[in-house]
Design an enzyme around this catalytic site. Structure first.
Site, short mmCIF file in Angstrom:
data_model
loop_
_atom_site.label_atom_id
_atom_site.label_comp_id
_atom_site.label_asym_id
_atom_site.label_seq_id
_atom_site.Cartn_x
_atom_site.Cartn_y
_atom_site.Cartn_z
N LEU A 146 72.92 -4.61 113.44
CA LEU A 146 73.55 -5.82 112.93
C LEU A 146 72.91 -6.14 111.59
CD1 LEU A 146 75.53 -8.18 113.78
CD2 LEU A 146 73.43 -9.49 114.11
N TYR B 22 80.21 -13.81 118.59
CA TYR B 22 79.43 -15.05 118.54
C TYR B 22 78.55 -15.10 117.30
CZ TYR B 22 75.06 -12.71 119.83
OH TYR B 22 73.94 -11.91 119.83
N LYS C 176 78.93 -8.51 115.91
CA LYS C 176 78.15 -9.43 116.76
C LYS C 176 79.00 -9.78 117.97
CE LYS C 176 74.67 -13.03 116.11
NZ LYS C 176 73.59 -12.33 116.80
N GLU D 228 66.70 -1.30 115.28
CA GLU D 228 66.45 -2.74 115.17
C GLU D 228 65.82 -3.21 116.47
OE1 GLU D 228 70.05 -5.10 114.80
OE2 GLU D 228 71.16 -3.79 116.16
N1 DCS Z 1 70.05 -7.67 115.49
C1 DCS Z 1 70.60 -8.13 116.64
C2 DCS Z 1 71.02 -7.15 117.66
C3 DCS Z 1 70.74 -9.52 116.84
O1 DCS Z 1 71.29 -9.98 117.96
C4 DCS Z 1 70.29 -10.42 115.84
C5 DCS Z 1 70.43 -11.91 115.98
C6 DCS Z 1 69.72 -9.89 114.66
C7 DCS Z 1 69.63 -8.51 114.52
C8 DCS Z 1 69.24 -10.78 113.55
O2 DCS Z 1 70.32 -11.38 112.90
P1 DCS Z 1 70.23 -12.80 112.21
O3 DCS Z 1 69.13 -12.72 111.22
O4 DCS Z 1 71.55 -12.97 111.57
O5 DCS Z 1 69.94 -13.80 113.27
N2 DCS Z 1 70.45 -12.41 117.25
C9 DCS Z 1 70.76 -13.81 117.49
C10 DCS Z 1 70.75 -14.08 118.92
O6 DCS Z 1 71.41 -13.50 119.73
N3 DCS Z 1 69.88 -15.06 119.14
O7 DCS Z 1 69.26 -15.48 118.02
C11 DCS Z 1 69.75 -14.76 116.91
#
Ligand code: DCS
Length: 284
Positions: free
Chosen positions: A202, A32, A146, A178
């Site tokens: 990620l 996703y 992701k 993270e």
């Molecule tokens: N790490 C994880 C585990 C994430 O799920 C996300 C984003 C990030 C880092 C940050 O990545 P981006 O800067 O590309 O958003 N998670 C998305 C989510 O599941 N909801 O909002 C953002």
């Protein structure tokens, strides 16, 4: 009425049916993206869609659209739903087939679903900062993908929420990796530290934007992890994500970060980030 994209068409949410044999449902077998919309415009959409294709390739899935077609789907969802500030959610599962672990043979059509939703910027958190809770990172070893398989992230976020925190500070073998849905950064003596983009995190799109901003601003950044203990000694901590942008972290496990208020370097990055998005909505 909310218009979704499903089964190759734009359709009302109420009319959508999902097969009970969908592999997303059985196995979390899908991927996703979440793409931010500012002022009706997609933000860093190319990077998100590229990452979706990278995730697909890593889990040996084929997306039955081009990057350009998915971009068009996202734009159409914004228009049909009258989105001003919000996000696009887009997911692809391997498809629907009676439950077996191995991939269906012959392959079945992937199920592509997307929607757009209004979602204001979290201005209070961005201004005041948030509390986080440390949680052991028990996720699998391909956090660079992701994937829809988010149970480790879900359990970590829930643990944080039950401690009145908005995010988990995940740590594995002593190193801060993270957040459950964000990337983490620490600042010590003017230098920013963040976990390198390995299989353990990620590689967030907002993380990459911040890396670029550090370069522009001449802030020293080391893609080097810091330990769980060092997190408590940082002058500043912040997290980044598509929806959270650059959010200061003001406490970890109830202990203040620095003086317990957002720090100067974080503020500088927030200002630089704000310059990237349409001015009409900053301060909204
Ligand atoms: N790490 C994880 C585990 C994430 O799920 C996300 C984003 C990030 C880092 C940050 O990545 P981006 O800067 O590309 O958003 N998670 C998305 C989510 O599941 N909801 O909002 C953002």
């Amino acid at each position: 009425m909310t218009t979704y994209f499903m089964d190759d068409q734009f359709t009302e949410r109420e009319g959508i049916t999902i097969s009970v044999d969908d592999r997303g449902y059985y196995f979390g077998d899908g991927i996703y993206e979440v793409i931010k919309v500012y002022d009706g415009e997609l933000y860093t959409a190319k990077e998100h869609i590229e990452r979706l294709f990278q995730s697909a390739s890593k889990v040996k899935m084929t997306i039955p659209y081009t990057e350009g077609q998915l971009m068009e789907v996202a734009r159409e969802l914004i228009a049909r739903n009258g989105i001003s500030v919000g996000h696009i959610y887009l997911q692809v599962t391997r498809g629907s087939s009676p439950r077996t672990h191995q991939f269906p043979a012959p392959a079945v059509a992937p199920v592509v679903m997307a929607y757009a939703v209004n979602n204001p910027r979290p201005v209070a958190a961005i201004a005041d900062g948030v509390a986080v809770k440390s949680v052991e990172d028990i996720r699998w070893l391909r956090c660079d993908i992701k994937s829809l398989n988010l149970l480790g992230n879900v359990l970590a976020k829930q643990e944080a929420y039950e401690a009145n925190c908005v995010e988990a500070l995940l740590h594995r073998d002593g190193a801060v990796t993270e957040g459950s849905s964000s990337n983490l950064f620490g600042i010590k003596n003017g230098v920013i530290y963040t976990h390198p983009a390995t299989n353990l995190i990620l590689n967030g799109i907002t993380r990459r934007v911040v890396l670029g901003l550090c370069q522009d601003l001449g802030i020293q950044l080391e893609e080097q992890s810091f330990t769980f203990e060092e997190a408590f000694e940082m002058d500043e901590l912040f997290l980044t994500s598509t929806t959270a942008e650059v959010t200061p972290i003001i406490s970890v496990d109830g202990r203040k970060v620095g003086p317990g208020t957002p720090g100067a370097v974080t503020r500088k990055l927030q200002e630089a980030f704000a310059l990237q998005i349409p001015t009409s909505i900053v301060g909204e």
